[in-house]
Design an enzyme around this catalytic site. Sequence first.
Site, PDB file in Angstrom:
ATOM      1  N   TYR A   1       3.980  22.894 -19.203  1.00 42.86           N
ATOM      2  CA  TYR A   1       2.758  22.087 -19.016  1.00 42.86           C
ATOM      3  C   TYR A   1       3.114  20.611 -18.888  1.00 42.86           C
ATOM      4  CZ  TYR A   1      -2.052  20.480 -19.444  1.00 42.86           C
ATOM      5  OH  TYR A   1      -3.264  19.904 -19.186  1.00 42.86           O
TER       6      TYR A   1
ATOM      7  N   PHE B   1      -8.553   8.601   8.518  1.00 39.74           N
ATOM      8  CA  PHE B   1      -8.739  10.048   8.589  1.00 39.74           C
ATOM      9  C   PHE B   1     -10.060  10.375   7.877  1.00 39.74           C
ATOM     10  CE2 PHE B   1      -8.017  14.290   6.706  1.00 39.74           C
ATOM     11  CZ  PHE B   1      -7.881  15.001   7.875  1.00 39.74           C
ATOM     12  N   ASP B   2     -10.714  11.479   8.241  1.00 39.18           N
ATOM     13  CA  ASP B   2     -12.068  11.789   7.704  1.00 39.18           C
ATOM     14  C   ASP B   2     -12.150  11.714   6.182  1.00 39.18           C
ATOM     15  OD1 ASP B   2     -11.059  13.372   9.807  1.00 39.18           O
ATOM     16  OD2 ASP B   2     -12.493  14.967   9.518  1.00 39.18           O
TER      17      ASP B   2
ATOM     18  N   ASP C   1      -1.187   5.615   4.538  1.00 31.93           N
ATOM     19  CA  ASP C   1      -1.651   7.000   4.506  1.00 31.93           C
ATOM     20  C   ASP C   1      -0.548   7.788   5.211  1.00 31.93           C
ATOM     21  OD1 ASP C   1      -2.822   9.435   4.714  1.00 31.93           O
ATOM     22  OD2 ASP C   1      -4.671   8.752   5.673  1.00 31.93           O
TER      23      ASP C   1
ATOM     24  N   ALA D   1       0.811  10.934   5.598  1.00 32.99           N
ATOM     25  CA  ALA D   1       0.934  12.381   5.851  1.00 32.99           C
ATOM     26  C   ALA D   1       2.069  12.706   6.822  1.00 32.99           C
ATOM     27  CB  ALA D   1      -0.384  12.932   6.383  1.00 32.99           C
TER      28      ALA D   1
ATOM     29  N   LYS E   1       1.610  18.284   5.454  1.00 26.68           N
ATOM     30  CA  LYS E   1       2.048  18.008   6.823  1.00 26.68           C
ATOM     31  C   LYS E   1       3.579  17.897   6.843  1.00 26.68           C
ATOM     32  CE  LYS E   1      -2.481  17.198   7.088  1.00 26.68           C
ATOM     33  NZ  LYS E   1      -3.233  16.086   6.539  1.00 26.68           N
TER      34      LYS E   1
ATOM     35  N   HIS F   1     -19.722  20.741  12.090  1.00 22.86           N
ATOM     36  CA  HIS F   1     -18.845  21.527  12.968  1.00 22.86           C
ATOM     37  C   HIS F   1     -18.190  22.701  12.251  1.00 22.86           C
ATOM     38  CE1 HIS F   1     -16.352  18.414  11.182  1.00 22.86           C
ATOM     39  NE2 HIS F   1     -15.276  19.102  11.463  1.00 22.86           N
TER      40      HIS F   1
HETATM   41  C1  PLP Z   1      -4.535  15.691   6.141  1.00 22.31           C
HETATM   42  C2  PLP Z   1      -4.687  14.251   5.992  1.00 22.31           C
HETATM   43  C3  PLP Z   1      -5.283  13.690   4.855  1.00 22.31           C
HETATM   44  C4  PLP Z   1      -5.907  14.530   3.758  1.00 22.31           C
HETATM   45  O1  PLP Z   1      -4.995  15.383   3.179  1.00 22.31           O
HETATM   46  P1  PLP Z   1      -5.386  16.826   2.572  1.00 22.31           P
HETATM   47  O2  PLP Z   1      -4.064  17.303   2.064  1.00 22.31           O
HETATM   48  O3  PLP Z   1      -5.936  17.647   3.684  1.00 22.31           O
HETATM   49  O4  PLP Z   1      -6.366  16.596   1.501  1.00 22.31           O
HETATM   50  C5  PLP Z   1      -5.340  12.322   4.764  1.00 22.31           C
HETATM   51  N1  PLP Z   1      -4.872  11.531   5.741  1.00 22.31           N
HETATM   52  C6  PLP Z   1      -4.296  12.031   6.856  1.00 22.31           C
HETATM   53  C7  PLP Z   1      -3.776  11.109   7.912  1.00 22.31           C
HETATM   54  C8  PLP Z   1      -4.192  13.402   7.021  1.00 22.31           C
HETATM   55  O5  PLP Z   1      -3.653  13.896   8.142  1.00 22.31           O
END
Ligand code: PLP
Length: 465
Positions: free
Chosen positions: A73, A125-126, A216, A218, A259, A451
Amino acid sequence: MPVRYVPEPFRIKMVEPIRVLSRDEREEKIREADYNLFNLKGEDVFIDLLTDSGTGAMSDEQWSGIMKGDEAYAGGRSYFRLIQAAKDIFGYPFIQPVHQGRAAEKVLFSLLMGPGQVAISNMFFDTTRAHVNIAGAKAVDCVAPEALDPAVRAPFKGNMDTAGLERLIREYGREKVRLVVMTITNNSAGGQPVSVRNMREVSAICRRFGIPLCIDAARFAENAFFVKQREAEFANSPIRDIVKEIFSHADMFTMSAKKDAIVNMGGLLGIKSDEELYQRVKGNTISYEGFTTYGGLSGRDLEALAIGLHEGMDEQYLTYRIGQIEYLAGKLDDAGIAYQAPAGGHGLFIDAQALLPHIPYHQFPGQALAVELYREAGIRTCDIGSFMLGNDPETGMQLQAQFEFTRFAIPRRVYTQAHFDIMAEALISIKERAGAVPGYRIAWEPPILRHFQARLEPMGRQPGL
Ligand SMILES: *Cc1c(COP(=O)(O)O)cnc(C)c1O
């Protein structure tokens, strides 16, 4: 000149069967799914390009790491292994694992901003945009203008518009702008990279105004690979050095590890020098994710992530991965099919409006092409256009998106050359009968993020039935 396929720098020792349904079966499945590809069962899809997130294939090293995961843990061995890997790669002393990218955003953003304040990005990103909004702040995009024309082949279409950034900071006032976010690669602009030069300029602006800079991150490894290919200063640099250089210009990062770190679940948060902020991040992590040494993940996930971070930066692997997408793009060039050019890092964004000019935005060309790709070859893609954008919250009227894309997101280490040939052949065959492809109307939609759940109906007669 056809683009040569870069051979896989691995061989396959475990397989997952997939099958292609007959055309009649596909017609039935897509009708039952109300023409929304999110409603299809995974097993009814032949080539699944819905997303590159969490869909990659782990290596034998990662799978053996899974068996070695320490499930303590607190203070597990796998945690320390991950922290060491992340410190070595990014050069930040404070690292917090979380269960995915949006969890890092949730943990961090409420500590940095609140109502009446602003965050500015090359493109949010969304989920990143959503977490800025959840913290009460406003999210403003400021991408380089060349990103907005799919036909312009610029090397770094993901860049921040630096003049625009300065203007926005002056307009809002430096005390209101609480964070600048650099998304690498720029996902929403089609997986387009950001140059080191642009990172340096943005970093200098942030320092001048005293605003923290967050990456950010990813697709940090794909971005570094593009820098090596396209930015002369780095032509001979190892990917690791480019990654270090990029991160040296920021103060913190959030990362979806689903990613470039090639795991099915995981995320990271890193802070360069603000130890007090890190303490508060740990507090939020305990409330939202779990104790700091597992951050919402199993010990085995931490272990696989520590290995995947390194594998994702392997240059042979990146040459193969970006090569796959360039191979597909080359076939589309030969066939005169337009896409966000040049090819991006994690997929190809097809210009559905150019392919289906008879379908107006309010009948969703990106979605129409996505449905057609499933009918044609069992390929699942998604709309990145007006269907995804939705209605104006005030008037209820359909908004018109800047682009009508159909996105082919490519999972890592999953599909082979023959699958890519099928993708190109399907698009070419649809192009030949493009005039008969129908637009769609919405039969039912939920109030937000429609969507994922909306039900659709084809306009007029369906082709090829
Ligand atoms: C996928 C992604 C996120 C969010 O990550 P999750 O692991 O899906 O929560 C944030 N920013 C970018 C650029 C992404 O491609």
